[in-house]
Design a protein around this motif. Structure first.
Motif, PDB file in Angstrom:
ATOM      1  N   TYR A 192       0.882  -1.330  -0.037  1.00 59.18           N
ATOM      2  CA  TYR A 192       0.080   0.031  -0.052  1.00 59.18           C
ATOM      3  C   TYR A 192       0.662   1.245  -0.001  1.00 59.18           C
ATOM      4  O   TYR A 192       0.597   2.318  -0.786  1.00 59.18           O
ATOM      5  CB  TYR A 192      -0.988   0.019   1.169  1.00 59.18           C
ATOM      6  N   GLY A 193       1.686   1.198   1.034  1.00 59.65           N
ATOM      7  CA  GLY A 193       2.444   2.781   1.254  1.00 59.65           C
ATOM      8  C   GLY A 193       3.596   3.035  -0.092  1.00 59.65           C
ATOM      9  O   GLY A 193       3.541   4.160  -0.571  1.00 59.65           O
ATOM     10  N   THR A 194       4.064   1.758  -0.611  1.00 63.51           N
ATOM     11  CA  THR A 194       4.985   2.010  -1.550  1.00 63.51           C
ATOM     12  C   THR A 194       4.386   2.429  -2.907  1.00 63.51           C
ATOM     13  O   THR A 194       4.789   3.305  -3.464  1.00 63.51           O
ATOM     14  CB  THR A 194       5.760   0.401  -1.920  1.00 63.51           C
ATOM     15  N   LEU A 195       3.144   1.699  -3.136  1.00 58.81           N
ATOM     16  CA  LEU A 195       2.480   2.198  -4.436  1.00 58.81           C
ATOM     17  C   LEU A 195       1.856   3.609  -4.320  1.00 58.81           C
ATOM     18  O   LEU A 195       1.620   4.264  -5.373  1.00 58.81           O
ATOM     19  CB  LEU A 195       1.370   1.053  -4.650  1.00 58.81           C
ATOM     20  N   ARG A 196       1.384   3.786  -2.997  1.00 59.62           N
ATOM     21  CA  ARG A 196       0.875   5.038  -2.977  1.00 59.62           C
ATOM     22  C   ARG A 196       1.612   6.286  -3.200  1.00 59.62           C
ATOM     23  O   ARG A 196       1.279   7.130  -3.889  1.00 59.62           O
ATOM     24  CB  ARG A 196       0.255   5.056  -1.526  1.00 59.62           C
ATOM     25  N   TYR A 197       2.648   6.348  -2.546  1.00 57.43           N
ATOM     26  CA  TYR A 197       3.499   7.312  -2.686  1.00 57.43           C
ATOM     27  C   TYR A 197       4.451   7.196  -3.741  1.00 57.43           C
ATOM     28  O   TYR A 197       4.717   8.222  -4.596  1.00 57.43           O
ATOM     29  CB  TYR A 197       4.360   7.394  -1.330  1.00 57.43           C
ATOM     30  N   GLY A 198       4.898   6.067  -3.908  1.00 55.77           N
ATOM     31  CA  GLY A 198       5.681   5.759  -5.372  1.00 55.77           C
ATOM     32  C   GLY A 198       5.090   5.831  -6.654  1.00 55.77           C
ATOM     33  O   GLY A 198       5.848   6.314  -7.529  1.00 55.77           O
ATOM     34  N   GLY A 199       3.922   5.684  -6.605  1.00 53.50           N
ATOM     35  CA  GLY A 199       2.979   5.715  -7.810  1.00 53.50           C
ATOM     36  C   GLY A 199       2.372   7.296  -8.181  1.00 53.50           C
ATOM     37  O   GLY A 199       1.822   7.537  -9.410  1.00 53.50           O
ATOM     38  N   TYR A 200       2.319   7.968  -7.007  1.00 53.79           N
ATOM     39  CA  TYR A 200       1.661   9.239  -7.404  1.00 53.79           C
ATOM     40  C   TYR A 200       2.222  10.061  -8.505  1.00 53.79           C
ATOM     41  O   TYR A 200       1.283  10.410  -9.363  1.00 53.79           O
ATOM     42  CB  TYR A 200       1.680  10.215  -5.861  1.00 53.79           C
ATOM     43  N   GLU A 201       3.600  10.531  -8.245  1.00 54.81           N
ATOM     44  CA  GLU A 201       4.153  11.407  -9.505  1.00 54.81           C
ATOM     45  C   GLU A 201       4.062  10.672 -10.830  1.00 54.81           C
ATOM     46  O   GLU A 201       3.711  11.360 -11.834  1.00 54.81           O
ATOM     47  CB  GLU A 201       5.691  11.609  -9.012  1.00 54.81           C
ATOM     48  N   PRO A 202       4.315   9.174 -10.934  1.00 49.75           N
ATOM     49  CA  PRO A 202       4.090   8.757 -12.361  1.00 49.75           C
ATOM     50  C   PRO A 202       2.749   8.787 -12.955  1.00 49.75           C
ATOM     51  O   PRO A 202       2.318   9.081 -14.011  1.00 49.75           O
ATOM     52  CB  PRO A 202       4.778   7.352 -12.054  1.00 49.75           C
ATOM     53  N   ILE A 203       1.809   8.393 -11.948  1.00 45.20           N
ATOM     54  CA  ILE A 203       0.394   8.714 -12.426  1.00 45.20           C
ATOM     55  C   ILE A 203      -0.030  10.206 -12.873  1.00 45.20           C
ATOM     56  O   ILE A 203      -0.750  10.438 -13.800  1.00 45.20           O
ATOM     57  CB  ILE A 203      -0.550   8.046 -11.072  1.00 45.20           C
ATOM     58  N   LYS A 204       0.396  11.056 -12.039  1.00 44.51           N
ATOM     59  CA  LYS A 204       0.358  12.376 -12.156  1.00 44.51           C
ATOM     60  C   LYS A 204       0.886  12.764 -13.482  1.00 44.51           C
ATOM     61  O   LYS A 204       0.099  13.595 -14.210  1.00 44.51           O
ATOM     62  CB  LYS A 204       0.733  13.324 -10.988  1.00 44.51           C
TER      63      LYS A 204
END
Length: 332
Positions: free
Chosen positions: A117-129
């Motif tokens: 959860y935490g890894t994908l939540r924070y690590g995925g935010y900028e690429p998705i943005k």
């Protein structure tokens, strides 16, 4: 002769000279061209790795507060007797009655949850943005930040739901004797739930869990992002510890207030289990939990455990963002 001199770049005495950009200006321009964001990294893999280190560190540090928060959220459930007066009373009684190690109950599944959860939540935010579209400075419209955080938070929360469910049950268990405990550990708990309740029951409470995560993500990541961009853009603060503390504390407070009702529902739904003889569960879903809880305890019950929740989320958010910023600075 004059024309030749002019075309060769010689400047007249009245022409103002432009100084070459210094190291600081070059660094700023380079960062702008890279199109990062508030917590962006040069590669998505680095973002995921930095996020994993940050969220797992924060989880271990704040686990005792999380245990107290869960106990307080289950306090007086549907009119039951209360055991704890506040977070300090809960911490003291848990340590005295169950041992100091009980304050880290559920830390195994908690780390498993954060790995997903935490890894994908924070690590995925900028690429998705970035996938939604960013400008040259790495910034974008607020709705895109909100949408990106909703996708990264909701999707990762759904995948991590089994770990979350086990964590809640282990933290809610007050048994001192290991033989009397509801679950023996992460693997044993997952096996017990599948065997006695069915595989898909690992996603019990996924509705409030995913909703809570999306609300939390939408009220944390974009707030941190926007406050940081505004403070730096208006030259109120420069990039550094005061800026990161201001942004993370503000984001944590706003996020905690918005998430708390869903957090209460999540704790109560995940902690319940079918009674003997196939007795019905207390709650059929998130809305039913809201309705029954408010009817029995009043609307403020939806903010039960708010202060211990912020006592955990505040430092947790600070730890995560400070570590992300420091890891970016040192290793990216």
């Amino acid at each position: 002769m004059l024309a030749t001199s002019s075309s060769s770049g010689a400047s007249s005495p009245g022409t103002p000279q432009t100084a070459p950009p210094g190291p600081a200006a070059k660094k700023k321009e380079k960062k702008k061209k890279r199109g990062r964001g508030s917590i962006g990294t040069s590669t998505p893999l680095k973002g995921l790795a930095f996020s994993w280190v940050a969220v797992c560190t924060a989880e271990v540090v704040t686990c005792p507060i999380d245990v107290c928060k869960v106990r307080l959220q289950l306090e007086g459930e549907l009119g039951a007797a209360r055991r704890y007066d506040n977070i300090f009373d809960a911490m003291r009684k848990i340590a005295r009655g169950e041992g100091a190690g009980a304050l880290w109950k559920g830390v195994g599944p908690a780390l498993g949850r954060q790995t997903v959860y935490g890894t994908l939540r924070y690590g995925g935010y900028e690429p998705i943005k970035k996938w939604f579209g960013v400008d040259a400075s790495g910034d974008c419209e607020m709705w895109k930040k909100i949408a990106a955080s909703a996708v990264s938070s909701g999707g990762s929360s759904f995948l991590a739901n089994p770990f979350d469910m086990v964590k809640i049950r282990m933290q809610a268990d007050t048994s001192v004797d290991a033989a009397a405990r509801r679950h023996s550990g992460l693997v044993g708990a997952l096996r017990d739930i599948v065997r006695s309740e069915g595989f898909f029951k690992l996603w019990r409470g996924a509705g409030p869990t995913v909703t809570r995560a999306m609300v939390g993500g939408m009220s944390e990541l974009p707030v941190y992002d926007e406050i940081k961009n505004q403070l730096v853009g208006r030259e109120i603060l420069t990039d550094g510890l005061p800026l990161h503390l201001t942004c993370s504390l503000s984001a944590g407070l706003f996020s905690c207030f918005c998430m708390n009702p869903f957090d209460v529902a999540k704790s109560r739904i995940m902690n319940q289990r079918a009674g003997k003889g196939g007795a019905a569960l207390q709650y059929t879903g998130m809305l039913d939990c809201f309705a029954k809880s408010v009817r029995a305890e009043g609307v403020l019950c939806l903010w039960k455990g708010f202060f211990p929740s912020y006592a955990r989320i505040g430092p947790r958010v600070v730890i995560i963002f400070l570590m992300l910023e420091e890891l970016r600075k040192r290793f990216d």
